[in-house]
Design an enzyme around this catalytic site. Sequence first.
Site, PDB file in Angstrom:
ATOM      1  CE  LYS A  18       0.900   1.408   4.361  1.00 25.29           C
ATOM      2  NZ  LYS A  18       1.545   2.615   4.789  1.00 25.29           N
ATOM      3  N   PRO A 103       8.909  -4.207  -0.183  1.00 23.05           N
ATOM      4  CG  PRO A 103       9.459  -2.021  -0.823  1.00 23.05           C
ATOM      5  CD  PRO A 103       8.421  -3.084  -0.987  1.00 23.05           C
ATOM      6  CB  VAL A 104      11.883  -5.932   4.616  1.00 19.04           C
ATOM      7  CG1 VAL A 104      11.914  -6.138   6.130  1.00 19.04           C
ATOM      8  CG2 VAL A 104      11.562  -7.252   3.908  1.00 19.04           C
ATOM      9  CB  ALA A 105      11.737  -2.063   7.684  1.00 21.03           C
ATOM     10  N   GLY A 106       9.713  -0.781   4.835  1.00 16.53           N
ATOM     11  CA  GLY A 106       9.777   0.261   3.811  1.00 16.53           C
ATOM     12  C   GLY A 106       8.637   1.252   3.845  1.00 16.53           C
ATOM     13  N   GLY A 107       7.672   1.089   4.766  1.00 17.90           N
ATOM     14  CA  GLY A 107       6.527   2.005   4.801  1.00 17.90           C
ATOM     15  C   GLY A 107       5.447   1.624   3.811  1.00 17.90           C
ATOM     16  CB  ALA A 109       1.372  -2.054   4.833  1.00 16.93           C
ATOM     17  N   GLY A 110       4.397  -4.161   4.366  1.00 17.45           N
ATOM     18  CA  GLY A 110       4.739  -5.531   3.974  1.00 17.45           C
ATOM     19  C   GLY A 110       4.382  -6.561   5.047  1.00 17.45           C
ATOM     20  CB  SER A 112       0.071  -4.951   7.579  1.00 18.46           C
ATOM     21  OG  SER A 112       0.525  -4.230   8.691  1.00 18.46           O
ATOM     22  CG  ASP A 145      -0.912  -0.111   7.821  1.00 16.19           C
ATOM     23  OD1 ASP A 145      -1.737   0.797   8.040  1.00 16.19           O
ATOM     24  OD2 ASP A 145       0.321   0.074   7.770  1.00 16.19           O
TER      25      ASP A 145
HETATM   26  O1  C5P Z   1      -0.512  -1.122  14.233  1.00 12.31           O
HETATM   27  P1  C5P Z   1       0.928  -1.359  13.988  1.00 12.31           P
HETATM   28  O2  C5P Z   1       1.440  -2.548  14.757  1.00 12.31           O
HETATM   29  O3  C5P Z   1       1.313  -1.420  12.562  1.00 12.31           O
HETATM   30  O4  C5P Z   1       1.674  -0.097  14.595  1.00 12.31           O
HETATM   31  C1  C5P Z   1       3.073  -0.091  14.800  1.00 12.31           C
HETATM   32  C2  C5P Z   1       3.420   1.104  15.641  1.00 12.31           C
HETATM   33  O5  C5P Z   1       3.175   2.318  14.883  1.00 12.31           O
HETATM   34  C3  C5P Z   1       2.589   1.281  16.901  1.00 12.31           C
HETATM   35  O6  C5P Z   1       3.132   0.548  17.956  1.00 12.31           O
HETATM   36  C4  C5P Z   1       2.668   2.778  17.138  1.00 12.31           C
HETATM   37  O7  C5P Z   1       3.911   3.120  17.709  1.00 12.31           O
HETATM   38  C5  C5P Z   1       2.673   3.341  15.718  1.00 12.31           C
HETATM   39  N1  C5P Z   1       1.319   3.713  15.265  1.00 12.31           N
HETATM   40  C6  C5P Z   1       0.721   4.837  15.810  1.00 12.31           C
HETATM   41  N2  C5P Z   1      -0.526   5.203  15.401  1.00 12.31           N
HETATM   42  C7  C5P Z   1      -1.185   4.491  14.463  1.00 12.31           C
HETATM   43  C8  C5P Z   1      -0.597   3.352  13.886  1.00 12.31           C
HETATM   44  C9  C5P Z   1       0.675   2.984  14.313  1.00 12.31           C
HETATM   45  O8  C5P Z   1       1.306   5.516  16.665  1.00 12.31           O
HETATM   46  N3  C5P Z   1      -2.398   4.890  14.084  1.00 12.31           N
END
Ligand code: C5P
Length: 314
Positions: A18, A103-107, A109-110, A112, A145
């Site tokens: 995404k 991508p891993v840790a790429g923003g 949502a891999g 998720s 996500d």
């Molecule tokens: O939900 P997810 O596990 O992907 O979130 C990872 C981290 O991102 C959360 O622990 C939080 O620090 C941050 N996050 C947030 N607000 C959101 C989604 C994620 O602060 N709406």
Amino acid sequence: MSSAATSAICITARVPAKVNLELMVGPLRADGFHHLATVFQGVGLYDDVSVEQADDWGVTVFSPQADQVPSDDTNLAMRAARLLASEAGIDIPVHITIDKDIPVAGGMAGGSADAAAALVACDALWGLGYSKAALEDLGAELGSDVPFALTGGTAMGSGRGDRLAPVLGRGHYHWVFALSDVGLSTPEVYAECDRLRSERRVPEPAPSASMMTALRSGDAAALGRALSNDLQPAALSLQPRLEEVLRTGMEYGALGGIVSGSGPTVAFLVSDTEHGLDLAVALTASGVAPVVKRAVGPVAGAHVLIGPAGRRSS
Ligand code: C5P
């Protein structure tokens, strides 16, 4: 498939990455999350997640970045499979194989995405027939996500990003993604966002009219202008060289450029396939992006690609 597997039935689910076309981040909540107003779009970079019955729970990851993906119980796909098993009263381990292109840790949502695909694949393997809404509820327990990775398309996210509403949009959009060789941690980017905004009052987030208008009209140039991400200043603060990536993409004619989610992938919107090829060449030739990928969005969310009776759809 893995040698740990003992069953002939293997189900493969395909799931897209995404990009957040708009990501408005509200104040930090008491539960450690932030209230969001976001517009997600599923884009055609895919992970394929296969599951088959096995003697023990296990995960195998195929990716150039496989060393950065956990292969133990903390793997999000494994957590998803175990959550569905316990919810459905299933006591049969599965081995999960993940072929990663996201991508891993790429923003993007891999992690998720893999959880969403594992839910869909295990639901099919075990013949559960859970509704999409039920899988989304389980998915929200695993990550903000995950519900969108199940849904795909273009959707508005509220709450912590897990409450979805469809967005009326038309057209297809061409994207170029500049990958980074060093990942960013999502919690660290949110924490940096809080730090950068600590001196000012942060309003409750609300979707913008310009984004909705651009999507309704299918106008790529308007969408390019409307792209926005409240996490971008934080991602740039943690990885300043992303500024150069953004600048280079815009200099080479992108309609818009944005850090994807919590980064560090940078997403550029372009007008068509040819424009995308030109920009991809420019980004790699100028040395600012070691790896560049192209994709079209919106695309559908997690779905069974290969079921018990063979290939279903792509
Ligand atoms: O939900 P997810 O596990 O992907 O979130 C990872 C981290 O991102 C959360 O622990 C939080 O620090 C941050 N996050 C947030 N607000 C959101 C989604 C994620 O602060 N709406």
